[in-house]
Design a protein around this motif. Structure first.
Motif, PDB file in Angstrom:
ATOM      1  N   MET A  55       0.804  -1.485   0.365  1.00 34.29           N
ATOM      2  CA  MET A  55       0.038   0.105   0.028  1.00 34.29           C
ATOM      3  C   MET A  55       0.590   1.001  -0.093  1.00 34.29           C
ATOM      4  SD  MET A  55      -3.164  -1.526   2.652  1.00 34.29           S
ATOM      5  CE  MET A  55      -4.198  -0.564   3.065  1.00 34.29           C
ATOM      6  N   PHE A  56       2.399   1.110   0.710  1.00 34.54           N
ATOM      7  CA  PHE A  56       2.650   2.377   1.103  1.00 34.54           C
ATOM      8  C   PHE A  56       4.011   2.552  -0.556  1.00 34.54           C
ATOM      9  CE2 PHE A  56       2.667   2.615   5.706  1.00 34.54           C
ATOM     10  CZ  PHE A  56       2.355   3.963   5.800  1.00 34.54           C
ATOM     11  N   SER A  57       4.316   1.577  -1.034  1.00 35.88           N
ATOM     12  CA  SER A  57       4.697   1.446  -2.709  1.00 35.88           C
ATOM     13  C   SER A  57       3.853   2.140  -3.415  1.00 35.88           C
ATOM     14  CB  SER A  57       4.690   0.553  -2.646  1.00 35.88           C
ATOM     15  OG  SER A  57       5.618  -0.113  -4.108  1.00 35.88           O
ATOM     16  N   LEU A  58       2.563   1.873  -3.042  1.00 32.68           N
ATOM     17  CA  LEU A  58       1.738   2.412  -4.301  1.00 32.68           C
ATOM     18  C   LEU A  58       1.184   3.659  -4.422  1.00 32.68           C
ATOM     19  CD1 LEU A  58      -1.958   0.762  -5.389  1.00 32.68           C
ATOM     20  CD2 LEU A  58      -1.852   2.958  -4.301  1.00 32.68           C
ATOM     21  N   LEU A  59       1.069   3.980  -2.619  1.00 31.01           N
ATOM     22  CA  LEU A  59       0.908   5.495  -2.758  1.00 31.01           C
ATOM     23  C   LEU A  59       2.055   5.780  -2.854  1.00 31.01           C
ATOM     24  CD1 LEU A  59      -1.074   5.565   0.799  1.00 31.01           C
ATOM     25  CD2 LEU A  59      -1.663   6.334  -0.502  1.00 31.01           C
ATOM     26  N   ARG A  60       3.797   6.087  -2.858  1.00 36.96           N
ATOM     27  CA  ARG A  60       4.600   6.418  -3.378  1.00 36.96           C
ATOM     28  C   ARG A  60       4.543   6.649  -4.394  1.00 36.96           C
ATOM     29  NH1 ARG A  60       7.573   8.039   0.022  1.00 36.96           N
ATOM     30  NH2 ARG A  60       7.864   6.367   1.965  1.00 36.96           N
ATOM     31  N   ASP A  61       4.545   5.680  -5.765  1.00 31.41           N
ATOM     32  CA  ASP A  61       4.627   5.924  -7.200  1.00 31.41           C
ATOM     33  C   ASP A  61       3.203   6.703  -7.308  1.00 31.41           C
ATOM     34  OD1 ASP A  61       6.622   3.962  -7.390  1.00 31.41           O
ATOM     35  OD2 ASP A  61       5.648   2.325  -7.468  1.00 31.41           O
ATOM     36  N   TYR A  62       2.292   6.799  -6.829  1.00 37.77           N
ATOM     37  CA  TYR A  62       1.133   7.442  -6.870  1.00 37.77           C
ATOM     38  C   TYR A  62       1.385   9.065  -6.637  1.00 37.77           C
ATOM     39  CZ  TYR A  62      -3.516   9.917  -7.465  1.00 37.77           C
ATOM     40  OH  TYR A  62      -4.521  10.357  -7.227  1.00 37.77           O
ATOM     41  N   TRP A  63       2.227   9.557  -5.497  1.00 38.66           N
ATOM     42  CA  TRP A  63       2.526  10.521  -5.473  1.00 38.66           C
ATOM     43  C   TRP A  63       3.257  11.349  -6.123  1.00 38.66           C
ATOM     44  CZ3 TRP A  63       1.341  14.637  -2.053  1.00 38.66           C
ATOM     45  CH2 TRP A  63       2.191  15.556  -2.367  1.00 38.66           C
ATOM     46  N   GLY A  65       3.798  10.178  -9.051  1.00 41.90           N
ATOM     47  CA  GLY A  65       3.419  10.436 -10.800  1.00 41.90           C
ATOM     48  C   GLY A  65       3.533   9.393 -11.969  1.00 41.90           C
ATOM     49  N   ARG A  66       4.039   8.408 -11.176  1.00 39.64           N
ATOM     50  CA  ARG A  66       4.646   7.398 -11.936  1.00 39.64           C
ATOM     51  C   ARG A  66       3.630   6.326 -11.917  1.00 39.64           C
ATOM     52  NH1 ARG A  66       9.102   3.412 -10.068  1.00 39.64           N
ATOM     53  NH2 ARG A  66       8.891   2.988 -11.811  1.00 39.64           N
ATOM     54  N   TYR A  67       2.322   6.362 -11.192  1.00 41.11           N
ATOM     55  CA  TYR A  67       1.609   4.982 -11.448  1.00 41.11           C
ATOM     56  C   TYR A  67       0.063   6.134 -10.858  1.00 41.11           C
ATOM     57  CZ  TYR A  67      -1.518   1.319 -10.706  1.00 41.11           C
ATOM     58  OH  TYR A  67      -2.413   0.262 -11.233  1.00 41.11           O
ATOM     59  N   ALA A 124       0.963  -6.080 -10.769  1.00 42.56           N
ATOM     60  CA  ALA A 124       2.063  -6.302 -12.019  1.00 42.56           C
ATOM     61  C   ALA A 124       2.250  -5.769 -12.144  1.00 42.56           C
ATOM     62  CB  ALA A 124       0.377  -7.040 -12.386  1.00 42.56           C
ATOM     63  N   TRP A 125       2.333  -3.885 -12.620  1.00 41.75           N
ATOM     64  CA  TRP A 125       2.774  -2.910 -13.259  1.00 41.75           C
ATOM     65  C   TRP A 125       3.482  -2.668 -12.452  1.00 41.75           C
ATOM     66  CZ3 TRP A 125       4.238   0.831 -11.090  1.00 41.75           C
ATOM     67  CH2 TRP A 125       4.909   1.868 -11.834  1.00 41.75           C
ATOM     68  N   LYS A 126       3.986  -3.162 -10.990  1.00 42.69           N
ATOM     69  CA  LYS A 126       5.683  -3.158 -10.968  1.00 42.69           C
ATOM     70  C   LYS A 126       6.132  -4.130 -11.235  1.00 42.69           C
ATOM     71  CE  LYS A 126       7.317  -0.639  -6.917  1.00 42.69           C
ATOM     72  NZ  LYS A 126       7.622   0.841  -7.389  1.00 42.69           N
ATOM     73  N   GLU A 127       5.348  -5.355 -11.000  1.00 40.48           N
ATOM     74  CA  GLU A 127       6.693  -6.008 -11.556  1.00 40.48           C
ATOM     75  C   GLU A 127       7.577  -5.622 -12.979  1.00 40.48           C
ATOM     76  OE1 GLU A 127       6.609 -10.939 -12.427  1.00 40.48           O
ATOM     77  OE2 GLU A 127       5.330 -10.118 -10.330  1.00 40.48           O
ATOM     78  N   LEU A 128       6.536  -5.346 -13.698  1.00 45.92           N
ATOM     79  CA  LEU A 128       6.841  -5.276 -14.874  1.00 45.92           C
ATOM     80  C   LEU A 128       7.625  -3.863 -15.389  1.00 45.92           C
ATOM     81  CD1 LEU A 128       3.232  -6.309 -17.355  1.00 45.92           C
ATOM     82  CD2 LEU A 128       5.174  -7.599 -17.158  1.00 45.92           C
TER      83      LEU A 128
END
Length: 136
Positions: A55-63, A65-67, A124-128
Protein backbone atom coordinates in the motif's frame (compact mmCIF):
# COMPACT_ATOMS: atom_id res chain seq x y z
CA UNK A 1 -14.14 -8.19 23.42
CA UNK A 2 -14.52 -9.30 19.80
CA UNK A 3 -13.12 -7.64 16.73
CA UNK A 4 -15.18 -4.77 15.41
CA UNK A 5 -17.96 -5.59 13.00
CA UNK A 6 -17.48 -5.17 9.28
CA UNK A 7 -20.20 -2.52 9.34
CA UNK A 8 -18.35 -0.51 11.99
CA UNK A 9 -15.05 -0.96 10.13
CA UNK A 10 -16.75 0.37 6.98
CA UNK A 11 -18.06 3.40 8.88
CA UNK A 12 -14.58 4.17 10.19
CA UNK A 13 -12.93 3.65 6.80
CA UNK A 14 -15.56 5.76 5.03
CA UNK A 15 -15.11 8.52 7.61
CA UNK A 16 -11.33 8.55 7.23
CA UNK A 17 -11.21 8.18 3.46
CA UNK A 18 -13.78 10.95 2.89
CA UNK A 19 -11.38 13.41 4.52
CA UNK A 20 -8.25 12.36 2.60
CA UNK A 21 -6.52 14.95 0.45
CA UNK A 22 -3.18 15.13 -1.35
CA UNK A 23 -1.40 16.53 1.73
CA UNK A 24 -2.47 13.47 3.73
CA UNK A 25 -0.62 11.22 1.30
CA UNK A 26 2.55 13.22 1.85
CA UNK A 27 2.06 12.98 5.63
CA UNK A 28 1.61 9.22 5.41
CA UNK A 29 4.73 8.80 3.32
CA UNK A 30 6.69 10.84 5.88
CA UNK A 31 5.36 8.64 8.71
CA UNK A 32 5.70 5.31 6.94
CA UNK A 33 8.35 4.00 9.33
CA UNK A 34 6.19 4.81 12.35
CA UNK A 35 3.22 2.93 10.92
CA UNK A 36 5.34 -0.04 9.84
CA UNK A 37 6.89 -0.22 13.34
CA UNK A 38 3.40 -0.29 14.85
CA UNK A 39 2.39 -3.07 12.46
CA UNK A 40 5.48 -5.16 13.15
CA UNK A 41 5.18 -4.77 16.92
CA UNK A 42 2.95 -7.81 16.90
CA UNK A 43 -0.70 -8.29 17.49
CA UNK A 44 -3.52 -8.30 15.01
CA UNK A 45 -1.86 -5.94 12.51
CA UNK A 46 1.30 -7.97 12.00
CA UNK A 47 -0.32 -10.31 9.47
CA UNK A 48 -0.92 -7.31 7.21
CA UNK A 49 2.70 -6.14 7.10
CA UNK A 50 3.34 -7.23 3.49
CA UNK A 51 0.08 -5.70 2.29
CA UNK A 52 0.79 -2.46 4.12
CA UNK A 53 4.25 -2.21 2.50
CA UNK A 54 2.55 -2.70 -0.89
CA UNK A 55 0.00 0.00 0.00
CA UNK A 56 2.84 2.40 0.83
CA UNK A 57 4.64 1.55 -2.39
CA UNK A 58 1.47 2.29 -4.36
CA UNK A 59 0.95 5.60 -2.55
CA UNK A 60 4.58 6.60 -3.18
CA UNK A 61 4.32 5.80 -6.90
CA UNK A 62 0.99 7.63 -7.05
CA UNK A 63 2.47 10.64 -5.21
CA UNK A 64 5.46 10.74 -7.58
CA UNK A 65 3.18 10.48 -10.63
CA UNK A 66 4.62 7.14 -11.74
CA UNK A 67 1.37 5.19 -11.31
CA UNK A 68 -2.06 6.67 -11.95
CA UNK A 69 -4.07 3.65 -13.14
CA UNK A 70 -6.11 3.63 -9.94
CA UNK A 71 -9.28 5.50 -9.02
CA UNK A 72 -9.01 8.23 -6.40
CA UNK A 73 -11.57 6.34 -4.32
CA UNK A 74 -9.09 3.47 -3.91
CA UNK A 75 -6.21 5.84 -3.15
CA UNK A 76 -8.37 7.56 -0.53
CA UNK A 77 -9.40 4.21 0.99
CA UNK A 78 -5.77 3.11 1.30
CA UNK A 79 -4.73 6.46 2.77
CA UNK A 80 -7.75 6.47 5.08
CA UNK A 81 -6.94 3.00 6.41
CA UNK A 82 -3.31 3.95 7.03
CA UNK A 83 -4.31 7.20 8.71
CA UNK A 84 -6.63 5.19 10.93
CA UNK A 85 -3.72 2.93 11.93
CA UNK A 86 -1.61 6.01 12.64
CA UNK A 87 -4.21 7.46 15.02
CA UNK A 88 -3.65 6.05 18.54
CA UNK A 89 -7.00 7.40 19.78
CA UNK A 90 -9.35 5.77 17.30
CA UNK A 91 -12.42 3.64 18.01
CA UNK A 92 -10.49 1.38 20.41
CA UNK A 93 -7.49 3.32 21.79
CA UNK A 94 -4.21 1.57 20.99
CA UNK A 95 -3.09 1.75 24.64
CA UNK A 96 -5.56 -1.01 25.54
CA UNK A 97 -3.17 -3.96 25.49
CA UNK A 98 -4.62 -6.90 23.60
CA UNK A 99 -7.57 -4.95 22.22
CA UNK A 100 -6.22 -1.63 20.93
CA UNK A 101 -5.28 -2.86 17.49
CA UNK A 102 -8.40 -4.92 16.80
CA UNK A 103 -10.18 -2.00 15.18
CA UNK A 104 -7.07 -1.08 13.18
CA UNK A 105 -6.87 -4.65 11.84
CA UNK A 106 -10.58 -4.60 10.97
CA UNK A 107 -10.25 -1.34 9.03
CA UNK A 108 -7.13 -2.54 7.18
CA UNK A 109 -8.78 -5.89 6.33
CA UNK A 110 -11.85 -4.15 4.94
CA UNK A 111 -9.71 -1.75 2.92
CA UNK A 112 -7.73 -4.65 1.46
CA UNK A 113 -10.96 -6.35 0.49
CA UNK A 114 -12.20 -3.16 -1.20
CA UNK A 115 -9.01 -2.42 -3.17
CA UNK A 116 -7.79 -5.97 -3.77
CA UNK A 117 -8.05 -5.82 -7.56
CA UNK A 118 -6.35 -2.39 -7.65
CA UNK A 119 -3.47 -3.73 -5.53
CA UNK A 120 -3.10 -6.79 -7.78
CA UNK A 121 -2.97 -4.56 -10.89
CA UNK A 122 -0.41 -2.32 -9.19
CA UNK A 123 1.76 -5.29 -8.14
CA UNK A 124 1.72 -6.60 -11.73
CA UNK A 125 2.64 -3.13 -13.05
CA UNK A 126 5.42 -2.86 -10.47
CA UNK A 127 6.85 -6.22 -11.54
CA UNK A 128 6.74 -5.27 -15.24
CA UNK A 129 8.32 -1.90 -14.44
CA UNK A 130 11.15 -3.60 -12.53
CA UNK A 131 11.73 -6.03 -15.41
CA UNK A 132 11.84 -3.17 -17.91
CA UNK A 133 14.34 -1.28 -15.72
CA UNK A 134 16.52 -4.38 -15.45
CA UNK A 135 16.62 -4.74 -19.24
CA UNK A 136 17.52 -1.08 -19.78
Amino acid sequence: MAAISQERAREELDRESSKVNRDDIETLLERQKKIEAKVQAGGKLERFSTDIRLMFSLLRDYWNGRYRQIPWKSVAAIAGALLYVLNPLDLIPDVLIGFGLLDDAGVVALCLKMVESDLHRYAAWKELDAEAAARA
